[in-house]
Motif scaffolding. Structure first.
Motif, PDB file in Angstrom:
ATOM      1  N   ARG A  16       0.808  -1.224   0.000  1.00 30.38           N
ATOM      2  CA  ARG A  16       0.000   0.000   0.000  1.00 30.38           C
ATOM      3  C   ARG A  16       0.844   1.278   0.000  1.00 30.38           C
ATOM      4  NH1 ARG A  16      -5.624   0.851   1.239  1.00 30.38           N
ATOM      5  NH2 ARG A  16      -5.934   3.100   1.290  1.00 30.38           N
ATOM      6  N   PRO A  17       1.957   1.360   0.741  1.00 33.83           N
ATOM      7  CA  PRO A  17       2.760   2.595   0.673  1.00 33.83           C
ATOM      8  C   PRO A  17       3.260   2.907  -0.743  1.00 33.83           C
ATOM      9  CG  PRO A  17       3.340   1.372   2.635  1.00 33.83           C
ATOM     10  CD  PRO A  17       2.430   0.484   1.825  1.00 33.83           C
ATOM     11  N   ILE A  18       3.585   1.907  -1.524  1.00 35.37           N
ATOM     12  CA  ILE A  18       4.001   2.173  -2.908  1.00 35.37           C
ATOM     13  C   ILE A  18       2.807   2.654  -3.720  1.00 35.37           C
ATOM     14  CG2 ILE A  18       4.756   1.075  -5.069  1.00 35.37           C
ATOM     15  CD1 ILE A  18       6.926  -0.311  -3.475  1.00 35.37           C
ATOM     16  N   LEU A  19       1.639   2.045  -3.531  1.00 40.93           N
ATOM     17  CA  LEU A  19       0.452   2.538  -4.234  1.00 40.93           C
ATOM     18  C   LEU A  19       0.169   3.994  -3.865  1.00 40.93           C
ATOM     19  CD1 LEU A  19      -2.127  -0.411  -4.097  1.00 40.93           C
ATOM     20  CD2 LEU A  19      -0.461   0.146  -5.892  1.00 40.93           C
ATOM     21  N   GLU A  20       0.329   4.342  -2.592  1.00 48.69           N
ATOM     22  CA  GLU A  20       0.099   5.722  -2.153  1.00 48.69           C
ATOM     23  C   GLU A  20       1.118   6.678  -2.769  1.00 48.69           C
ATOM     24  OE1 GLU A  20       0.129   5.195   2.082  1.00 48.69           O
ATOM     25  OE2 GLU A  20      -2.001   4.593   2.123  1.00 48.69           O
ATOM     26  N   PHE A  21       2.371   6.245  -2.846  1.00 49.23           N
ATOM     27  CA  PHE A  21       3.410   7.068  -3.484  1.00 49.23           C
ATOM     28  C   PHE A  21       3.058   7.321  -4.951  1.00 49.23           C
ATOM     29  CE2 PHE A  21       7.134   7.237  -6.208  1.00 49.23           C
ATOM     30  CZ  PHE A  21       7.820   8.321  -5.687  1.00 49.23           C
ATOM     31  N   LEU A  22       2.704   6.248  -5.680  1.00 49.10           N
ATOM     32  CA  LEU A  22       2.352   6.382  -7.095  1.00 49.10           C
ATOM     33  C   LEU A  22       1.108   7.253  -7.267  1.00 49.10           C
ATOM     34  CD1 LEU A  22       2.985   2.712  -8.286  1.00 49.10           C
ATOM     35  CD2 LEU A  22       4.513   4.691  -8.541  1.00 49.10           C
ATOM     36  N   GLN A  23       0.146   7.097  -6.370  1.00 49.89           N
ATOM     37  CA  GLN A  23      -1.068   7.907  -6.412  1.00 49.89           C
ATOM     38  C   GLN A  23      -0.726   9.392  -6.301  1.00 49.89           C
ATOM     39  OE1 GLN A  23      -3.494   7.605  -2.878  1.00 49.89           O
ATOM     40  NE2 GLN A  23      -5.370   8.092  -4.016  1.00 49.89           N
ATOM     41  N   THR A  24       0.108   9.744  -5.344  1.00 47.02           N
ATOM     42  CA  THR A  24       0.515  11.139  -5.133  1.00 47.02           C
ATOM     43  C   THR A  24       1.198  11.697  -6.368  1.00 47.02           C
ATOM     44  OG1 THR A  24       0.723  10.770  -2.760  1.00 47.02           O
ATOM     45  CG2 THR A  24       1.900  12.668  -3.684  1.00 47.02           C
ATOM     46  N   ARG A  25       2.097  10.923  -6.961  1.00 41.77           N
ATOM     47  CA  ARG A  25       2.823  11.383  -8.146  1.00 41.77           C
ATOM     48  C   ARG A  25       1.888  11.563  -9.344  1.00 41.77           C
ATOM     49  NH1 ARG A  25       8.431  12.285  -7.405  1.00 41.77           N
ATOM     50  NH2 ARG A  25       8.607  11.982  -5.166  1.00 41.77           N
ATOM     51  N   TRP A 119      12.073  -5.726 -16.695  1.00 47.59           N
ATOM     52  CA  TRP A 119      11.651  -4.436 -16.160  1.00 47.59           C
ATOM     53  C   TRP A 119      12.670  -3.935 -15.147  1.00 47.59           C
ATOM     54  CZ3 TRP A 119       8.681  -3.862 -19.845  1.00 47.59           C
ATOM     55  CH2 TRP A 119       7.666  -4.735 -20.183  1.00 47.59           C
ATOM     56  N   PRO A 120      12.729  -2.616 -14.942  1.00 46.87           N
ATOM     57  CA  PRO A 120      13.592  -2.070 -13.890  1.00 46.87           C
ATOM     58  C   PRO A 120      13.172  -2.615 -12.524  1.00 46.87           C
ATOM     59  CG  PRO A 120      12.740  -0.309 -15.300  1.00 46.87           C
ATOM     60  CD  PRO A 120      12.012  -1.566 -15.669  1.00 46.87           C
ATOM     61  N   ASP A 125      11.068   3.719 -11.569  1.00 45.14           N
ATOM     62  CA  ASP A 125      11.562   3.486 -12.925  1.00 45.14           C
ATOM     63  C   ASP A 125      10.551   2.710 -13.763  1.00 45.14           C
ATOM     64  OD1 ASP A 125      13.939   4.799 -12.290  1.00 45.14           O
ATOM     65  OD2 ASP A 125      14.932   2.932 -11.684  1.00 45.14           O
ATOM     66  N   VAL A 126       9.856   1.762 -13.139  1.00 45.92           N
ATOM     67  CA  VAL A 126       8.810   1.019 -13.848  1.00 45.92           C
ATOM     68  C   VAL A 126       7.713   1.978 -14.276  1.00 45.92           C
ATOM     69  CG1 VAL A 126       7.008  -0.740 -13.624  1.00 45.92           C
ATOM     70  CG2 VAL A 126       9.299  -1.190 -12.718  1.00 45.92           C
ATOM     71  N   LEU A 131       4.656   5.056 -18.308  1.00 41.49           N
ATOM     72  CA  LEU A 131       4.086   6.343 -18.722  1.00 41.49           C
ATOM     73  C   LEU A 131       4.673   6.803 -20.050  1.00 41.49           C
ATOM     74  CD1 LEU A 131       3.817   8.220 -15.324  1.00 41.49           C
ATOM     75  CD2 LEU A 131       1.983   7.106 -16.634  1.00 41.49           C
ATOM     76  N   ASP A 132       5.964   6.523 -20.289  1.00 42.31           N
ATOM     77  CA  ASP A 132       6.569   6.847 -21.583  1.00 42.31           C
ATOM     78  C   ASP A 132       5.906   6.049 -22.704  1.00 42.31           C
ATOM     79  OD1 ASP A 132       8.304   8.653 -20.410  1.00 42.31           O
ATOM     80  OD2 ASP A 132      10.058   7.329 -20.515  1.00 42.31           O
ATOM     81  N   GLU A 133       5.615   4.780 -22.453  1.00 44.64           N
ATOM     82  CA  GLU A 133       4.956   3.955 -23.474  1.00 44.64           C
ATOM     83  C   GLU A 133       3.520   4.421 -23.717  1.00 44.64           C
ATOM     84  OE1 GLU A 133       5.505  -0.275 -23.198  1.00 44.64           O
ATOM     85  OE2 GLU A 133       7.625  -0.048 -22.718  1.00 44.64           O
ATOM     86  N   ILE A 134       2.834   4.828 -22.659  1.00 49.60           N
ATOM     87  CA  ILE A 134       1.477   5.364 -22.826  1.00 49.60           C
ATOM     88  C   ILE A 134       1.529   6.671 -23.615  1.00 49.60           C
ATOM     89  CG2 ILE A 134      -0.503   6.357 -21.606  1.00 49.60           C
ATOM     90  CD1 ILE A 134       0.021   4.204 -19.395  1.00 49.60           C
ATOM     91  N   GLU A 135       2.510   7.492 -23.335  1.00 44.04           N
ATOM     92  CA  GLU A 135       2.681   8.751 -24.073  1.00 44.04           C
ATOM     93  C   GLU A 135       2.892   8.477 -25.566  1.00 44.04           C
ATOM     94  OE1 GLU A 135       2.639  12.757 -24.592  1.00 44.04           O
ATOM     95  OE2 GLU A 135       2.406  11.794 -22.648  1.00 44.04           O
ATOM     96  N   GLN A 136       3.680   7.464 -25.881  1.00 39.74           N
ATOM     97  CA  GLN A 136       3.874   7.089 -27.291  1.00 39.74           C
ATOM     98  C   GLN A 136       2.556   6.634 -27.913  1.00 39.74           C
ATOM     99  OE1 GLN A 136       7.033   4.175 -27.466  1.00 39.74           O
ATOM    100  NE2 GLN A 136       8.512   5.590 -26.573  1.00 39.74           N
ATOM    101  N   ARG A 137       1.779   5.890 -27.162  1.00 43.65           N
ATOM    102  CA  ARG A 137       0.469   5.438 -27.649  1.00 43.65           C
ATOM    103  C   ARG A 137      -0.440   6.631 -27.936  1.00 43.65           C
ATOM    104  NH1 ARG A 137      -3.228   2.685 -30.478  1.00 43.65           N
ATOM    105  NH2 ARG A 137      -5.230   2.688 -29.435  1.00 43.65           N
ATOM    106  N   ILE A 138      -0.461   7.599 -27.039  1.00 40.08           N
ATOM    107  CA  ILE A 138      -1.310   8.775 -27.215  1.00 40.08           C
ATOM    108  C   ILE A 138      -0.879   9.567 -28.447  1.00 40.08           C
ATOM    109  CG2 ILE A 138      -1.988  10.988 -26.190  1.00 40.08           C
ATOM    110  CD1 ILE A 138      -1.751   9.492 -23.446  1.00 40.08           C
TER     111      ILE A 138
END
Length: 144
Positions: A16-25, A119-120, A125-126, A131-138
């Motif tokens: 959960r702390p990693i999910l919370e970190f990713l959520q904040t970012r 994966w990293p 880094d993951v 997000l870079d791959e999603i950006e390429q898709r967009i």
């Protein structure tokens, strides 16, 4: 408080702390409309909805579902909903009978059997890679 348990994709509990970190970012970016940690169907995960103006009109909704485990296994599922179909892919790290621990389920249907990948090790880094791959898709969507 009872710690969350694994959901079958990994023998470890959700981190959960990693999910919370990713959520904040993620919520701090203009591309994300909403980032919520939820316990949908008994699976604790971070559910991200991307902002609609970030996509061309042919995309009705774009989401990212993130499960990160205390042993650094993960399942990250990207999905776009279009009027008559869906486009999706998934980045995974977990033991399974169909691929190596690190693997990718390619678009447009994210099938199992996936493709072996690497994966990293760090969650930041993951996330950057995805997000870079999603950006390429967009970018591809806007160029169509």
């Amino acid at each position: 408080m009872v710690p969350p348990t694994g959901d079958g994709s990994s023998p470890a509990p959700i981190d959960r702390p990693i999910l919370e970190f990713l959520q904040t970012r993620l919520i701090a970016t203009q591309q994300v409309e909403q980032a919520v940690i939820t316990d949908t169907n008994g699976h604790l995960e971070l559910r991200v909805t991307f902002a609609q103006p970030y996509y061309p009109v042919l995309v009705d909704e774009a989401t990212l579902a993130v499960r990160w485990y205390t042993n650094d296994d993960f399942k990250i599922h990207y999905r776009e909903v279009h009027a008559a179909s869906a486009w999706e892919c998934r980045w995974d790290r977990h033991r399974n009978p169909h691929n190596t621990r690190d693997h990718f389920h390619p678009p447009p249907t994210a099938p199992t059997l996936g493709e072996d990948a690497s994966w990293p090790t760090d969650h930041r880094d993951v996330l950057t890679l995805i997000l870079d791959e999603i950006e390429q898709r967009i970018t591809t969507l806007w160029d169509e």
